[in-house]
Motif scaffolding. Structure first.
Motif, PDB file in Angstrom:
ATOM      1  N   GLY A 178    -135.044  -9.210  22.987  1.00 44.16           N
ATOM      2  CA  GLY A 178    -133.818  -9.001  23.921  1.00 44.16           C
ATOM      3  C   GLY A 178    -132.639  -9.942  23.193  1.00 44.16           C
ATOM      4  O   GLY A 178    -131.432  -9.788  23.606  1.00 44.16           O
ATOM      5  N   PHE A 179    -133.120 -10.521  22.141  1.00 48.36           N
ATOM      6  CA  PHE A 179    -131.834 -11.256  21.322  1.00 48.36           C
ATOM      7  C   PHE A 179    -131.488 -10.372  20.332  1.00 48.36           C
ATOM      8  O   PHE A 179    -131.882  -9.864  19.437  1.00 48.36           O
ATOM      9  CB  PHE A 179    -132.564 -12.349  20.611  1.00 48.36           C
ATOM     10  N   TYR A 180    -129.853 -10.381  20.470  1.00 47.76           N
ATOM     11  CA  TYR A 180    -129.351  -9.555  19.581  1.00 47.76           C
ATOM     12  C   TYR A 180    -127.586 -10.075  19.455  1.00 47.76           C
ATOM     13  O   TYR A 180    -127.154 -10.663  20.378  1.00 47.76           O
ATOM     14  CB  TYR A 180    -129.349  -8.310  19.783  1.00 47.76           C
ATOM     15  N   VAL A 181    -126.977  -9.857  18.617  1.00 49.65           N
ATOM     16  CA  VAL A 181    -125.717 -10.230  18.357  1.00 49.65           C
ATOM     17  C   VAL A 181    -124.703  -9.469  19.208  1.00 49.65           C
ATOM     18  O   VAL A 181    -124.810  -8.282  19.277  1.00 49.65           O
ATOM     19  CB  VAL A 181    -125.172  -9.872  16.748  1.00 49.65           C
ATOM     20  N   SER A 182    -123.873 -10.386  20.113  1.00 46.65           N
ATOM     21  CA  SER A 182    -123.005  -9.635  20.975  1.00 46.65           C
ATOM     22  C   SER A 182    -121.765  -9.992  20.566  1.00 46.65           C
ATOM     23  O   SER A 182    -120.678  -9.505  21.070  1.00 46.65           O
ATOM     24  CB  SER A 182    -123.339 -10.013  22.253  1.00 46.65           C
ATOM     25  N   SER A 183    -121.428 -11.054  19.833  1.00 46.81           N
ATOM     26  CA  SER A 183    -119.959 -11.726  19.352  1.00 46.81           C
ATOM     27  C   SER A 183    -120.219 -12.230  18.101  1.00 46.81           C
ATOM     28  O   SER A 183    -121.028 -12.817  17.872  1.00 46.81           O
ATOM     29  CB  SER A 183    -119.404 -12.125  20.520  1.00 46.81           C
ATOM     30  N   TYR A 184    -118.804 -12.296  17.591  1.00 48.53           N
ATOM     31  CA  TYR A 184    -119.006 -13.233  16.379  1.00 48.53           C
ATOM     32  C   TYR A 184    -117.483 -13.464  15.784  1.00 48.53           C
ATOM     33  O   TYR A 184    -116.453 -12.840  16.390  1.00 48.53           O
ATOM     34  CB  TYR A 184    -119.484 -12.427  15.004  1.00 48.53           C
ATOM     35  N   GLY A 185    -117.317 -14.157  15.106  1.00 47.71           N
ATOM     36  CA  GLY A 185    -116.098 -14.587  14.219  1.00 47.71           C
ATOM     37  C   GLY A 185    -116.219 -15.458  12.918  1.00 47.71           C
ATOM     38  O   GLY A 185    -117.122 -15.997  12.868  1.00 47.71           O
ATOM     39  N   ALA A 186    -115.201 -15.292  12.296  1.00 52.23           N
ATOM     40  CA  ALA A 186    -115.134 -16.300  10.941  1.00 52.23           C
ATOM     41  C   ALA A 186    -114.209 -16.963  10.812  1.00 52.23           C
ATOM     42  O   ALA A 186    -113.075 -16.927  11.189  1.00 52.23           O
ATOM     43  CB  ALA A 186    -115.002 -15.044   9.797  1.00 52.23           C
ATOM     44  N   GLN A 187    -114.494 -18.373  10.143  1.00 53.37           N
ATOM     45  CA  GLN A 187    -113.528 -19.409  10.191  1.00 53.37           C
ATOM     46  C   GLN A 187    -112.615 -19.121   8.989  1.00 53.37           C
ATOM     47  O   GLN A 187    -113.026 -19.128   7.796  1.00 53.37           O
ATOM     48  CB  GLN A 187    -114.228 -20.556   9.595  1.00 53.37           C
ATOM     49  N   PRO A 188    -111.106 -19.036   9.428  1.00 49.77           N
ATOM     50  CA  PRO A 188    -110.119 -18.945   8.209  1.00 49.77           C
ATOM     51  C   PRO A 188    -110.362 -20.401   7.345  1.00 49.77           C
ATOM     52  O   PRO A 188    -110.649 -21.317   7.651  1.00 49.77           O
ATOM     53  CB  PRO A 188    -109.068 -19.069   9.100  1.00 49.77           C
ATOM     54  N   ASP A 189    -110.281 -19.682   5.962  1.00 47.14           N
ATOM     55  CA  ASP A 189    -109.919 -20.690   4.729  1.00 47.14           C
ATOM     56  C   ASP A 189    -111.562 -21.319   4.862  1.00 47.14           C
ATOM     57  O   ASP A 189    -111.604 -22.675   4.044  1.00 47.14           O
ATOM     58  CB  ASP A 189    -108.836 -21.543   4.952  1.00 47.14           C
ATOM     59  N   GLY A 190    -112.568 -20.820   5.232  1.00 49.03           N
ATOM     60  CA  GLY A 190    -113.853 -21.528   5.289  1.00 49.03           C
ATOM     61  C   GLY A 190    -114.875 -20.389   5.181  1.00 49.03           C
ATOM     62  O   GLY A 190    -114.484 -19.357   4.871  1.00 49.03           O
ATOM     63  N   ALA A 191    -116.203 -20.904   5.390  1.00 45.40           N
ATOM     64  CA  ALA A 191    -117.099 -19.993   5.207  1.00 45.40           C
ATOM     65  C   ALA A 191    -118.170 -20.128   6.367  1.00 45.40           C
ATOM     66  O   ALA A 191    -119.286 -19.490   6.344  1.00 45.40           O
ATOM     67  CB  ALA A 191    -117.884 -20.254   3.835  1.00 45.40           C
ATOM     68  N   SER A 192    -117.786 -20.897   7.498  1.00 48.37           N
ATOM     69  CA  SER A 192    -118.441 -20.867   8.455  1.00 48.37           C
ATOM     70  C   SER A 192    -118.171 -19.599   9.514  1.00 48.37           C
ATOM     71  O   SER A 192    -117.413 -18.880   9.358  1.00 48.37           O
ATOM     72  CB  SER A 192    -118.069 -22.109   9.511  1.00 48.37           C
ATOM     73  N   ILE A 193    -119.492 -19.318  10.314  1.00 48.02           N
ATOM     74  CA  ILE A 193    -119.592 -18.230  10.939  1.00 48.02           C
ATOM     75  C   ILE A 193    -119.998 -18.617  12.160  1.00 48.02           C
ATOM     76  O   ILE A 193    -120.782 -19.343  12.442  1.00 48.02           O
ATOM     77  CB  ILE A 193    -120.617 -17.141  10.380  1.00 48.02           C
ATOM     78  N   ALA A 194    -119.229 -18.009  13.428  1.00 49.16           N
ATOM     79  CA  ALA A 194    -119.736 -18.202  14.816  1.00 49.16           C
ATOM     80  C   ALA A 194    -120.417 -16.980  15.233  1.00 49.16           C
ATOM     81  O   ALA A 194    -120.071 -15.712  15.049  1.00 49.16           O
ATOM     82  CB  ALA A 194    -118.603 -18.572  15.800  1.00 49.16           C
ATOM     83  N   VAL A 195    -121.576 -17.079  15.950  1.00 54.70           N
ATOM     84  CA  VAL A 195    -122.439 -16.309  16.480  1.00 54.70           C
ATOM     85  C   VAL A 195    -122.594 -16.337  17.847  1.00 54.70           C
ATOM     86  O   VAL A 195    -123.286 -17.280  18.362  1.00 54.70           O
ATOM     87  CB  VAL A 195    -123.810 -15.921  15.851  1.00 54.70           C
ATOM     88  N   GLY A 196    -122.391 -15.149  18.823  1.00 51.44           N
ATOM     89  CA  GLY A 196    -122.770 -15.152  19.799  1.00 51.44           C
ATOM     90  C   GLY A 196    -124.071 -14.279  20.518  1.00 51.44           C
ATOM     91  O   GLY A 196    -123.734 -13.041  19.842  1.00 51.44           O
TER      92      GLY A 196
END
Length: 394
Positions: free
Chosen positions: A341-359
């Motif tokens: 049941g775990f799967y990626v439903s949202s995401y975003g990338a940090q401008p001028d950086g390399a961090s990633i956000a995962v929902g």
């Protein structure tokens, strides 16, 4: 199938409008629809999958990306007192937007470290924020954080159809938005200035037909590139895409994809248009500056980090954890929780950086008002979790 696909597109466009990110959201939402279908096998479960996708539509761009110190961001035409009263950060500070569980129409702001920053003083019900979330675009107006109109024009049919650029002031848009005849209509890539609402034609590329759409997967003023995508039949998958030089309209390279009985090919571009993933099923092929293969990745690429060095990868069927991998060698930087049941439903990338956000969809989360919240992880490039928020509408 046609009616289901049309219903999905209509629902996606209606639900994603408050808070979607720049990018070809409809294209990515169709990816999520296909991924959701992989998680289920019965009709009732398919309905649940659609609900999960609608959440992803709300979530997919509620998140406005934080900037680094090296690049200036768009400054709204005015700095109204409403913003100062409701937010504890300046108008130039990028924020992440999260809806309140108990008062769904209220939109709270947090910074990239997960700290509360106040409440947006307007609902932005039909608007799409730029990466910093200090300008919001609808089909006819551009607003600042207070809701004041900065510019007006025609920026879509029923909803904003553009893709915000990485300078957070411009956006790319394909016109016309829909076909006006059975034979289709040639489309033109335009580059808009959000401060004035004016635009310039870049190049005529692609054709919009009934049951297809044109979108922009990347719009980079900084790197002078755009990636234009033409959907396949019924708007599912990709028929062809082009990498365009914004300043001249020159087609740098293109891939025309052959229709097949296998799963459709989905396109994900880095924000600068210099790395593109073609994903089919559980496998992704990465292409570089000249359109040649540079890597293969196991899983479905959902997003690249801002500099293209990392990619968020989903197993695509819920049978493995979401991962953040290095593009150069495929090594895993971070893995999400495992389990059915775990799967990626949202995401975003940090401008001028390399961090990633995962929902992540968490099967333990409880539906509220028919919608399922997600677990949000903000992951630094070295793999450590900067912030973790459970059971939220992001």
């Amino acid at each position: 199938m046609t009616k289901l696909r049309d219903d999905l597109r209509t629902a996606f466009e209606r639900e994603q409008m408050p808070l979607r990110d720049a990018g070809d959201a409809r294209h990515r939402l169709m990816q999520d629809a296909l991924a959701a279908r992989d998680h289920v096998s019965h009709r009732a479960q398919w309905a649940a999958g659609i609900a999960a996708v609608l959440i992803a539509a709300i979530v997919i761009t509620t998140f406005a990306l934080i900037r680094g110190a090296g690049r200036p961001h768009a400054t709204p035409a005015a700095t109204p007192t409403a913003t100062a009263r409701n937010l504890s950060v300046s108008d130039s500070t990028p924020i992440i937007l999260i809806r309140e569980t108990s008062a769904y129409q209220k939109i709270d702001a947090i910074t990239w470290d997960g700290k509360a920053a106040g409440t947006l003083p307007f609902g932005a019900a039909d608007s799409i924020p730029n990466p910093a979330a200090n300008l919001f675009a609808s089909a006819s107006v551009i607003r600042d954080r207070s809701g004041a109109v900065v510019a007006s024009g025609s920026f879509g049919g029923k909803f904003f159809s553009g893709t915000w650029a990485d300078d957070e002031v411009h956006f790319c848009l394909m016109t016309p938005f829909d076909t006006r005849g059975a034979g289709g209509d040639p489309t033109t890539l335009k580059l808009f200035d959000a401060r004035s609402g004016t635009a310039k034609d870049v190049v005529q590329v692609g054709t919009v037909y009934n049951q297809t759409f044109m979108s922009v997967a990347a719009c980079s003023v900084e790197f002078d590139r755009a990636v234009v995508v033409q959907s396949a039949g019924q708007g599912i998958g990709t028929a062809q895409y082009w990498v365009v030089e914004l300043s001249t309209g020159k087609i740098l390279w293109t891939h025309k994809l052959q229709a097949s009985t296998a799963q459709p090919v989905q396109i994900v571009s880095s924000r600068d248009g210099q790395t593109i993933a073609e994903t089919q099923g559980k496998n992704s092929t990465l292409f570089g500056l000249d359109g040649k293969v540079i890597a293969h990745v196991d899983g479905s690429v959902r997003i690249f980090c801002w500099d293209g060095s990392l990619a968020l990868v989903d197993a695509g069927t819920g049978d493995g954890p979401a991962r953040i991998v290095r593009v150069s060698d495929g090594s895993t930087v971070w893995s999400g929780p495992s389990g059915s049941g775990f799967y990626v439903s949202s995401y975003g990338a940090q401008p001028d950086g390399a961090s990633i956000a995962v929902g992540l969809h968490n099967p333990a989360n409880t539906d509220v008002n028919g919608l399922t919240p997600v677990d949000l992880y903000i992951v630094a490039p070295d793999g450590h979790v900067v912030a973790e928020m459970k059971d939220i509408y992001w």
